[in-house]
Write a protein that holds these residues in place. Structure first.
Motif, mmCIF file in Angstrom:
data_model
loop_
_atom_site.group_PDB
_atom_site.id
_atom_site.type_symbol
_atom_site.label_atom_id
_atom_site.label_comp_id
_atom_site.label_asym_id
_atom_site.label_seq_id
_atom_site.Cartn_x
_atom_site.Cartn_y
_atom_site.Cartn_z
ATOM 1 N N SER A 295 0.850 -1.190 0.000
ATOM 2 C CA SER A 295 0.000 0.000 0.000
ATOM 3 C C SER A 295 0.890 1.246 0.000
ATOM 4 C CB SER A 295 -0.893 0.007 1.236
ATOM 5 O OG SER A 295 -0.108 0.169 2.402
ATOM 6 N N LEU A 296 0.278 2.399 -0.209
ATOM 7 C CA LEU A 296 1.038 3.646 -0.120
ATOM 8 C C LEU A 296 1.573 3.835 1.295
ATOM 9 C CD1 LEU A 296 -1.123 6.073 -2.287
ATOM 10 C CD2 LEU A 296 1.132 5.155 -2.823
ATOM 11 N N PHE A 297 0.819 3.375 2.286
ATOM 12 C CA PHE A 297 1.288 3.436 3.669
ATOM 13 C C PHE A 297 2.578 2.638 3.828
ATOM 14 C CE2 PHE A 297 1.324 1.467 7.932
ATOM 15 C CZ PHE A 297 1.490 2.613 8.690
ATOM 16 N N GLU A 298 2.628 1.455 3.230
ATOM 17 C CA GLU A 298 3.834 0.630 3.331
ATOM 18 C C GLU A 298 4.993 1.236 2.543
ATOM 19 O OE1 GLU A 298 1.768 -3.659 4.163
ATOM 20 O OE2 GLU A 298 1.662 -2.799 2.139
ATOM 21 N N TYR A 299 4.712 1.867 1.422
ATOM 22 C CA TYR A 299 5.770 2.580 0.710
ATOM 23 C C TYR A 299 6.314 3.714 1.565
ATOM 24 C CZ TYR A 299 5.425 0.195 -3.772
ATOM 25 O OH TYR A 299 5.474 -0.742 -4.771
ATOM 26 N N ALA A 300 5.435 4.423 2.255
ATOM 27 C CA ALA A 300 5.885 5.500 3.148
ATOM 28 C C ALA A 300 6.768 4.936 4.257
ATOM 29 C CB ALA A 300 4.686 6.236 3.735
ATOM 30 N N ARG A 301 6.391 3.793 4.809
ATOM 31 C CA ARG A 301 7.215 3.149 5.848
ATOM 32 C C ARG A 301 8.597 2.773 5.299
ATOM 33 N NH1 ARG A 301 4.552 -1.893 8.019
ATOM 34 N NH2 ARG A 301 6.504 -1.976 9.166
ATOM 35 N N VAL A 302 8.618 2.252 4.081
ATOM 36 C CA VAL A 302 9.889 1.854 3.468
ATOM 37 C C VAL A 302 10.770 3.072 3.240
ATOM 38 C CG1 VAL A 302 10.918 0.941 1.349
ATOM 39 C CG2 VAL A 302 8.990 -0.250 2.417
ATOM 40 N N TYR A 303 10.198 4.155 2.702
ATOM 41 C CA TYR A 303 10.980 5.365 2.452
ATOM 42 C C TYR A 303 11.443 6.006 3.750
ATOM 43 C CZ TYR A 303 9.611 5.164 -2.478
ATOM 44 O OH TYR A 303 9.432 4.792 -3.783
ATOM 45 N N ALA A 304 10.617 5.957 4.790
ATOM 46 C CA ALA A 304 11.024 6.498 6.088
ATOM 47 C C ALA A 304 12.171 5.684 6.667
ATOM 48 C CB ALA A 304 9.846 6.514 7.056
ATOM 49 N N ALA A 305 12.105 4.365 6.528
ATOM 50 C CA ALA A 305 13.188 3.509 7.024
ATOM 51 C C ALA A 305 14.467 3.763 6.249
ATOM 52 C CB ALA A 305 12.790 2.039 6.931
ATOM 53 N N ALA A 306 14.359 3.991 4.958
ATOM 54 C CA ALA A 306 15.544 4.300 4.153
ATOM 55 C C ALA A 306 16.172 5.603 4.631
ATOM 56 C CB ALA A 306 15.173 4.396 2.681
ATOM 57 N N GLY A 307 15.340 6.572 4.962
ATOM 58 C CA GLY A 307 15.845 7.841 5.480
ATOM 59 C C GLY A 307 16.500 7.675 6.828
ATOM 60 N N ASP A 308 15.921 6.821 7.692
ATOM 61 C CA ASP A 308 16.505 6.567 9.008
ATOM 62 C C ASP A 308 17.859 5.875 8.900
ATOM 63 O OD1 ASP A 308 14.326 7.709 10.220
ATOM 64 O OD2 ASP A 308 13.357 5.790 10.695
ATOM 65 N N LEU A 309 18.032 5.100 7.857
ATOM 66 C CA LEU A 309 19.304 4.413 7.648
ATOM 67 C C LEU A 309 20.328 5.299 6.954
ATOM 68 C CD1 LEU A 309 17.942 0.929 6.526
ATOM 69 C CD2 LEU A 309 18.897 1.548 8.754
ATOM 70 N N GLY A 310 19.921 6.516 6.584
ATOM 71 C CA GLY A 310 20.829 7.466 5.954
ATOM 72 C C GLY A 310 20.966 7.284 4.463
#
Length: 169
Positions: free
Chosen positions: A57-72
């Protein structure tokens, strides 16, 4: 409530729900491969299993992109896409709020912005080959979101027309 406001209200609620429906669905071959080990954890940070990524879902894409940002990873990338993905739910929530308050003009504004943002995301995902690609096809959320956005706009316009007719009478 009048019928036009009910239409706008239900349609705005459907746009919010569409954010959590599958935006991308795994192709049959990829789904079969994922389901050979459905409980395998693809991402420890997100806790997403193979079964979870079969329909994103778009929610899960947002979670993935947020995690990518948290990992730098690619912070400029997440600085652009994360707000767009959050906007894809924030705008329908605002349209829903104004539908509840029986304010058709803001419903139109936020629904138009939501549909435009979705079209931008659709174009971008297609351009970057996120969806569709060899692993994923377009999910139902795209069509529910679009149809609900158009229905919310139509319901709000209908409400404005009925208000003007009532004032003239």
């Amino acid at each position: 409530m009048s019928w036009p406001i009910i239409v706008a209200l239900v349609a705005a609620a459907l746009m919010v729900v569409a954010y959590f429906l599958p935006y991308a669905s795994a192709t049959q071959d990829y789904r079969d491969a994922l389901m050979t080990m459905p409980d395998y954890v693809q991402s420890d940070e997100l806790g997403m299993t193979n079964a979870d990524i079969a329909d994103m879902s778009l929610f899960e894409y947002a979670r993935v992109y947020a995690a990518a940002g948290d990992l730098g990873a690619r912070t400029a990338f997440t600085a652009v896409y994360l707000p767009l993905l959050v906007g894809a739910v924030a705008l329908p929530v605002l349209a829903l709020l104004f539908a509840v308050l029986r304010k058709p003009v803001p419903v139109i504004v936020f629904s138009v912005l939501a549909v435009a943002l979705l079209q931008l995301l659709n174009w971008d995902f297609e351009d970057r080959l996120v969806v569709p690609n060899s692993s994923y096809d377009v999910g139902i959320a795209r069509w529910v979101y679009l149809a609900a956005g158009i229905a919310a706009i139509a319901g709000a316009v209908w409400a404005i027309v009925l208000r003007r007719q009532a004032r003239r009478a």
